[in-house]
Design a protein around this motif. Structure first.
Motif, PDB file in Angstrom:
ATOM      1  N   CYS A  87      79.403 -30.031   8.560  1.00 45.09           N
ATOM      2  CA  CYS A  87      80.487 -31.006   8.654  1.00 45.09           C
ATOM      3  C   CYS A  87      80.088 -32.371   8.087  1.00 45.09           C
ATOM      4  O   CYS A  87      78.962 -32.833   8.278  1.00 45.09           O
ATOM      5  CB  CYS A  87      80.903 -31.152  10.114  1.00 45.09           C
ATOM      6  SG  CYS A  87      82.268 -32.287  10.351  1.00 45.09           S
ATOM      7  N   THR A  88      81.027 -33.006   7.405  1.00 45.41           N
ATOM      8  CA  THR A  88      80.875 -34.388   6.937  1.00 45.41           C
ATOM      9  C   THR A  88      82.109 -35.206   7.315  1.00 45.41           C
ATOM     10  O   THR A  88      82.360 -36.263   6.740  1.00 45.41           O
ATOM     11  CB  THR A  88      80.688 -34.430   5.411  1.00 45.41           C
ATOM     12  OG1 THR A  88      81.836 -33.826   4.778  1.00 45.41           O
ATOM     13  CG2 THR A  88      79.435 -33.692   4.978  1.00 45.41           C
ATOM     14  N   ASN A  99      79.763 -42.379  24.918  1.00 48.31           N
ATOM     15  CA  ASN A  99      80.493 -41.901  26.090  1.00 48.31           C
ATOM     16  C   ASN A  99      80.684 -40.390  26.100  1.00 48.31           C
ATOM     17  O   ASN A  99      81.423 -39.847  26.917  1.00 48.31           O
ATOM     18  CB  ASN A  99      81.845 -42.619  26.231  1.00 48.31           C
ATOM     19  CG  ASN A  99      82.785 -42.340  25.060  1.00 48.31           C
ATOM     20  OD1 ASN A  99      82.655 -41.316  24.381  1.00 48.31           O
ATOM     21  ND2 ASN A  99      83.738 -43.231  24.842  1.00 48.31           N
ATOM     22  N   GLY A 100      80.003 -39.704  25.159  1.00 46.70           N
ATOM     23  CA  GLY A 100      80.010 -38.258  25.149  1.00 46.70           C
ATOM     24  C   GLY A 100      81.275 -37.628  24.604  1.00 46.70           C
ATOM     25  O   GLY A 100      81.475 -36.415  24.730  1.00 46.70           O
ATOM     26  N   GLN A 101      82.135 -38.427  23.939  1.00 46.42           N
ATOM     27  CA  GLN A 101      83.406 -37.915  23.454  1.00 46.42           C
ATOM     28  C   GLN A 101      83.367 -37.422  22.014  1.00 46.42           C
ATOM     29  O   GLN A 101      84.338 -36.857  21.520  1.00 46.42           O
ATOM     30  CB  GLN A 101      84.480 -39.013  23.581  1.00 46.42           C
ATOM     31  CG  GLN A 101      84.762 -39.435  25.012  1.00 46.42           C
ATOM     32  CD  GLN A 101      85.198 -38.266  25.872  1.00 46.42           C
ATOM     33  OE1 GLN A 101      86.127 -37.537  25.525  1.00 46.42           O
ATOM     34  NE2 GLN A 101      84.526 -38.075  27.002  1.00 46.42           N
ATOM     35  N   ILE A 102      82.243 -37.616  21.319  1.00 43.82           N
ATOM     36  CA  ILE A 102      82.186 -37.221  19.913  1.00 43.82           C
ATOM     37  C   ILE A 102      82.376 -35.712  19.751  1.00 43.82           C
ATOM     38  O   ILE A 102      82.898 -35.224  18.737  1.00 43.82           O
ATOM     39  CB  ILE A 102      80.860 -37.685  19.258  1.00 43.82           C
ATOM     40  CG1 ILE A 102      80.950 -37.596  17.734  1.00 43.82           C
ATOM     41  CG2 ILE A 102      79.674 -36.912  19.783  1.00 43.82           C
ATOM     42  CD1 ILE A 102      81.965 -38.515  17.112  1.00 43.82           C
ATOM     43  N   GLY A 103      81.998 -34.961  20.767  1.00 45.01           N
ATOM     44  CA  GLY A 103      82.137 -33.515  20.696  1.00 45.01           C
ATOM     45  C   GLY A 103      83.571 -33.032  20.623  1.00 45.01           C
ATOM     46  O   GLY A 103      83.841 -31.903  20.184  1.00 45.01           O
ATOM     47  N   ASN A 104      84.524 -33.872  21.052  1.00 44.48           N
ATOM     48  CA  ASN A 104      85.926 -33.460  21.018  1.00 44.48           C
ATOM     49  C   ASN A 104      86.408 -33.169  19.604  1.00 44.48           C
ATOM     50  O   ASN A 104      87.293 -32.335  19.404  1.00 44.48           O
ATOM     51  CB  ASN A 104      86.813 -34.533  21.648  1.00 44.48           C
ATOM     52  CG  ASN A 104      86.633 -34.615  23.154  1.00 44.48           C
ATOM     53  OD1 ASN A 104      86.163 -33.667  23.778  1.00 44.48           O
ATOM     54  ND2 ASN A 104      86.982 -35.741  23.743  1.00 44.48           N
ATOM     55  N   ASN A 163      85.256 -29.266  14.228  1.00 41.43           N
ATOM     56  CA  ASN A 163      84.898 -29.386  12.810  1.00 41.43           C
ATOM     57  C   ASN A 163      83.711 -28.496  12.456  1.00 41.43           C
ATOM     58  O   ASN A 163      83.648 -27.910  11.370  1.00 41.43           O
ATOM     59  CB  ASN A 163      84.578 -30.842  12.475  1.00 41.43           C
ATOM     60  CG  ASN A 163      85.822 -31.693  12.342  1.00 41.43           C
ATOM     61  OD1 ASN A 163      86.874 -31.202  11.943  1.00 41.43           O
ATOM     62  ND2 ASN A 163      85.712 -32.970  12.673  1.00 41.43           N
ATOM     63  N   ALA A 164      82.748 -28.392  13.357  1.00 40.66           N
ATOM     64  CA  ALA A 164      81.595 -27.526  13.108  1.00 40.66           C
ATOM     65  C   ALA A 164      82.039 -26.078  12.937  1.00 40.66           C
ATOM     66  O   ALA A 164      81.551 -25.354  12.054  1.00 40.66           O
ATOM     67  CB  ALA A 164      80.592 -27.640  14.254  1.00 40.66           C
ATOM     68  N   LEU A 165      82.971 -25.636  13.765  1.00 44.23           N
ATOM     69  CA  LEU A 165      83.454 -24.260  13.675  1.00 44.23           C
ATOM     70  C   LEU A 165      84.189 -24.007  12.364  1.00 44.23           C
ATOM     71  O   LEU A 165      84.082 -22.922  11.776  1.00 44.23           O
ATOM     72  CB  LEU A 165      84.365 -23.954  14.864  1.00 44.23           C
ATOM     73  CG  LEU A 165      83.685 -24.014  16.242  1.00 44.23           C
ATOM     74  CD1 LEU A 165      84.709 -23.886  17.351  1.00 44.23           C
ATOM     75  CD2 LEU A 165      82.623 -22.926  16.366  1.00 44.23           C
ATOM     76  N   LEU A 166      84.922 -25.006  11.894  1.00 44.34           N
ATOM     77  CA  LEU A 166      85.629 -24.851  10.618  1.00 44.34           C
ATOM     78  C   LEU A 166      84.641 -24.734   9.462  1.00 44.34           C
ATOM     79  O   LEU A 166      84.811 -23.880   8.578  1.00 44.34           O
ATOM     80  CB  LEU A 166      86.570 -26.032  10.397  1.00 44.34           C
ATOM     81  CG  LEU A 166      87.666 -26.243  11.441  1.00 44.34           C
ATOM     82  CD1 LEU A 166      88.547 -27.429  11.052  1.00 44.34           C
ATOM     83  CD2 LEU A 166      88.509 -24.988  11.615  1.00 44.34           C
ATOM     84  N   THR A 167      83.603 -25.574   9.461  1.00 45.30           N
ATOM     85  CA  THR A 167      82.644 -25.515   8.355  1.00 45.30           C
ATOM     86  C   THR A 167      81.777 -24.259   8.433  1.00 45.30           C
ATOM     87  O   THR A 167      81.372 -23.731   7.393  1.00 45.30           O
ATOM     88  CB  THR A 167      81.748 -26.765   8.323  1.00 45.30           C
ATOM     89  OG1 THR A 167      80.981 -26.858   9.540  1.00 45.30           O
ATOM     90  CG2 THR A 167      82.579 -28.035   8.145  1.00 45.30           C
TER      91      THR A 167
END
Length: 468
Positions: free
Chosen positions: A382-383, A401-406, A411-415
């Motif tokens: 992902c980029t 705050n731990g929200q970047i995973g949302n 996006n990781a799954l798409l790439t």
């Protein structure tokens, strides 16, 4: 010099007196289990540790406490970055260099033949990397005022961004080059780079001075303040790195955390990445000649402490580390890895130049991603954050705050789906499809879950480059 985290002077925000005082205090506290467990508990709150607190953990030797530290590091990485591991590769443009660095295979007095890539050779290297599935590159080149000009680098970046292949293109270029001027950093920002990366090598000034016999890099002050100039020029994301083994690792770890504190407090944005490096053989430079070379056990401790102290940063592990050991280090908090790397100019196609250093992990990206999936990770190409403007303080706010995973998880799954469709064999595709299906079903937000599932099907139908 007096310690001042907000100072513009490297000798003040990386104060030798403060580091030594931190280490002296730490040695007396590390044997107290209650103190150590208090610090571990604090780290588990995902707010990080100060350099003085991290210093205490460097001297912990009790096996039970070490395991508790390692477990905390795993939990912190999972909370902030989830089970994603971002993939990238280095691209060496030129090995011309005027610096005399005692640890580097490219040092100026080496009798090696030098090379700088032409446009055609850059295109061939990028095509080879794209065929491996890479979408993110880290550009590398030595420091040479005539051969490795800013104009050459900017032209190379333009060439790379304009290359298109059957399965896509390089979507983001990061840059790892010598310290430069604020004006040059501004030009790199305009060229669309992602992260500016510069390794400190060591924060211990006498050792730094000794390791750099000559050349512009010998200027400790100018080198150490490069990230400040980059951020002042508008580059949101910068990366740090120590070459562990040049000096006592306890000292350099504390210095690295002080550098992170300086950037965070002065600019409101700490380091986007911290690269975890240790000395390796490099041409006529031999690891055995460095008495401070770091053991495998101490290296794991370093990785865990950095993750605990600077929880929001992306931690990078290169192919300097190899095999099963590398996999065991990843588990302690690493969020980015290189794969299929070559550390010489033209290494992906020409293969005639000496490498800057010897690599230990020779797995291809396909082999590496397969092993990561078997270990429960999601390999990510992902980029999106760079291209969606989630950089600098915008990224840090989400990471802290731990929200970047949302957004990053989907996006990781798409790439990964893209990668499987374009580069994987049938077995790899089945493994990736099962993992993607499992992870999408676990996305808590119903709208994101439905959209991600829709994007995956469209990718399988031939569309590309979806992102949240």
């Amino acid at each position: 010099m007096a310690y001042d985290v907000m100072s513009d002077k490297a000798s003040e925000f990386i104060s030798d007196e403060e580091i030594e005082a931190s280490l002296e205090e730490a040695r007396s506290k590390a044997s107290d289990p209650e103190t150590v467990r208090f610090l571990i508990a604090k780290a588990r709150e995902f707010r990080g540790l100060t350099h003085r607190e991290a210093a205490v953990l460097t001297y912990v030797t009790d096996p039970q406490l070490l395991e508790e530290m390692f477990q905390a590091a795993r939990e912190i990485k999972e909370h902030i970055y989830g089970d994603r591991i971002v993939m990238f590769a280095p691209l060496y443009l030129s090995d011309h260099c005027v610096n005399e660095c005692r640890y580097c295979g490219y040092h100026a007095s080496s009798d090696m033949e030098r090379k700088r890539l032409t446009d055609e050779e850059i295109a061939a290297e990028v095509e080879a990397l794209e065929k491996m599935g890479h979408k993110r590159l880290a550009l590398e080149m030595g420091e040479h005022p005539q051969m490795n000009t800013m104009e050459y680098l900017l032209h190379a970046i333009d060439v790379i961004y304009n290359l298109k292949f059957d399965n896509g293109a390089i979507r983001r270029v990061n840059v790892n080059i010598a310290a430069t001027t604020e004006e040059n950093f501004r030009r790199l920002k305009e060229a669309g780079i992602g992260t500016y990366i510069l390794f400190q090598e060591t924060y211990h000034y006498p050792t730094y001075d000794y390791m750099h016999k000559g050349g512009p890099k010998k200027n400790y002050e100018y080198h150490t303040t490069a990230h400040d100039r980059a951020m002042q020029a508008g580059i949101d994301d910068v990366g740090l790195g120590v070459l562990y083994g040049l000096y006592d690792w306890h000292y350099d770890l504390v210095g690295q955390i002080m550098h992170a504190e300086h950037l965070d407090q002065k600019f409101g944005v700490g380091p986007h990445t911290i690269s975890m490096l240790r000395i390796r053989d490099a041409g006529d430079v031999k690891k055995s000649s460095f008495p401070n070379a770091v053991s495998d056990d101490d290296y794991k401790k370093i990785v865990a402490i950095i993750r605990m102290a600077v929880p929001y940063t992306g931690m990078i592990l290169s192919t300097r580390e190899g095999g099963e050991y590398r996999d065991s280090v990843i588990a302690l908090g690493i969020s980015q890895v290189s794969a299929g790397s070559q550390t010489g100019v033209g290494g992906y196609t020409i293969c005639t130049q000496k490498p800057q250093f010897e690599i230990e992990d020779h797995r291809t990206p396909l082999e590496m991603t397969t092993e990561l999936m078997k270990s429960g990770y999601i390999p990510s190409f992902c980029t999106a954050c760079y291209r969606e403007g989630r950089t600098g303080d915008r990224f840090m706010q989400l990471a802290k705050n731990g929200q970047i995973g949302n957004v990053c998880g989907a996006n990781a799954l798409l790439t990964l789906t893209e990668y499987a469709e374009d580069y994987g064999d049938e077995e790899f595709k089945r493994t990736a499809e099962a993992l993607v299906s499992e992870k999408i079903s676990a996305i808590p937000n119903e709208k994101i879950r439905a959209k991600a599932a829709s994007y995956v099907e469209r990718i399988k139908d031939g569309e590309r480059d979806f992102r949240f």
